[in-house]
Design an enzyme around this catalytic site. Sequence first.
Site, mmCIF file in Angstrom:
data_model
loop_
_atom_site.group_PDB
_atom_site.id
_atom_site.type_symbol
_atom_site.label_atom_id
_atom_site.label_comp_id
_atom_site.label_asym_id
_atom_site.label_seq_id
_atom_site.Cartn_x
_atom_site.Cartn_y
_atom_site.Cartn_z
ATOM 1 N N CYS A 138 0.822 -1.209 0.000
ATOM 2 C CA CYS A 138 0.000 0.000 0.000
ATOM 3 C C CYS A 138 0.850 1.250 0.000
ATOM 4 O O CYS A 138 0.333 2.350 -0.147
ATOM 5 C CB CYS A 138 -0.924 0.024 1.218
ATOM 6 S SG CYS A 138 -0.065 0.127 2.786
ATOM 7 N N LYS A 180 3.274 3.829 5.663
ATOM 8 C CA LYS A 180 4.362 3.696 6.610
ATOM 9 C C LYS A 180 4.330 2.331 7.296
ATOM 10 O O LYS A 180 3.287 1.695 7.394
ATOM 11 C CB LYS A 180 4.258 4.777 7.687
ATOM 12 C CG LYS A 180 4.539 6.183 7.204
ATOM 13 C CD LYS A 180 4.491 7.156 8.371
ATOM 14 C CE LYS A 180 4.807 8.571 7.934
ATOM 15 N NZ LYS A 180 4.801 9.515 9.067
ATOM 16 N N ASP A 198 8.482 13.321 16.908
ATOM 17 C CA ASP A 198 8.052 14.556 16.257
ATOM 18 C C ASP A 198 8.137 14.426 14.742
ATOM 19 O O ASP A 198 8.598 13.417 14.204
ATOM 20 C CB ASP A 198 8.882 15.738 16.760
ATOM 21 C CG ASP A 198 8.026 16.969 17.013
ATOM 22 O OD1 ASP A 198 7.164 17.268 16.169
ATOM 23 O OD2 ASP A 198 8.203 17.616 18.055
ATOM 24 N N ASP A 244 10.403 11.868 3.271
ATOM 25 C CA ASP A 244 9.237 10.998 3.139
ATOM 26 C C ASP A 244 9.141 10.522 1.697
ATOM 27 O O ASP A 244 9.433 11.277 0.770
ATOM 28 C CB ASP A 244 7.961 11.743 3.521
ATOM 29 C CG ASP A 244 6.911 10.817 4.142
ATOM 30 O OD1 ASP A 244 6.778 9.680 3.647
ATOM 31 O OD2 ASP A 244 6.246 11.223 5.099
ATOM 32 N N ASP A 250 6.163 18.568 7.001
ATOM 33 C CA ASP A 250 6.865 18.381 8.275
ATOM 34 C C ASP A 250 7.591 19.650 8.706
ATOM 35 O O ASP A 250 7.673 19.958 9.897
ATOM 36 C CB ASP A 250 7.877 17.234 8.156
ATOM 37 C CG ASP A 250 7.215 15.867 8.101
ATOM 38 O OD1 ASP A 250 6.073 15.745 8.560
ATOM 39 O OD2 ASP A 250 7.842 14.936 7.587
ATOM 40 N N GLY A 266 19.308 14.964 -5.806
ATOM 41 C CA GLY A 266 18.494 13.808 -5.492
ATOM 42 C C GLY A 266 19.232 12.520 -5.774
ATOM 43 O O GLY A 266 20.431 12.514 -6.068
#
Length: 349
Positions: A18, A21, A51, A69, A92, A140
Amino acid sequence: MTQSEKIKLTTLTTKGGCGCKIGPSDLAQVIRMLPPAVPNSNVLVGLETSDDAGVYRLTDDLAIVQTLDFFTPIVDDPYSFGQIAAANAISDIYAMGGKPITALNIVAFPISKLDKSILADILRGAADKLAEANVALIGGHSIDDKEPKFGLAVTGMVHPEKVRANSHAKVGDKLILTKPIGVGILSSAIKNGLLQNDEIERVTKVMATLNKVAAEIMEPYEIHACTDVTGFGLLGHASEMAKGSNVGLRINKSDVPVLPRVREIAEMGIIPGGTKNNYAHLQDVVTFPEKMDQVDQWILCDAVTSGGLLISVAEEKADELLTELINAGVEASIIGEVIAEHQGKIEVK
């Protein structure tokens, strides 16, 4: 019609996958196996309070905020997927009270199996969202993988005394949420072909919307705690706030904004695995009303991608902040309050 328009990205994950996380219970078990972090007085926010991002002090007046992420596609349109991934990662930084400044792309892509234009569209969507946030893309890394995944590592800056952690909520505060929930359930509905085009556009817009406006509006306010609602769901991230702040939270279910058709889809049994993992993890943390059915409990635990900010602000300032947010087009609602009872836990009413 281009090749990227023909491909349904949400069908390209491995069976059972999926892109969500790792569940909070599994992740907690792994972290417990690790040695404690090396003490460093310049680490202002680390692993201790779960956090949204790490904060490291460079000088008395400057700290950097760091996060990353990435995930598999949750919508079929490559450009939209890139936008969502970028908005999700940048969020974030906003949650910590920071200003995002640079980003690095993280790419996994089956380059020999999918048209290169698909990857180009994903990167273009992310680039446009970074430009909207005034964030510079500076590099990247990419790998050839059997299924597409995309995300970003983002760096921001903040004054060390203006960090907005999730661990300083105060008794009497009101809780404001800046986006509706139900994204995870609707994302699963997209994969199952259950949403109309206008419904897909609605949930895509929610996920692709930056939390920039909300963050800028709350800047002059004394925000006691803040977190963004993502993979662990509304109640999961709220529980981290309660635990870190050593307070209780009361959430009014009727005040929580939920996207259209979420309950209908959930009643059909379309519940993401991440949502069920969140619910299981919170069994000893959340008290639900006896009359609340299983579907509504799952919805409050729904695994979110690029959700809103959960803000803890003094009661006397809550209405003023809420009005400003709504007037600026933010889908904000007061959904509960901080209480002295049930420290570290949540009471749903």
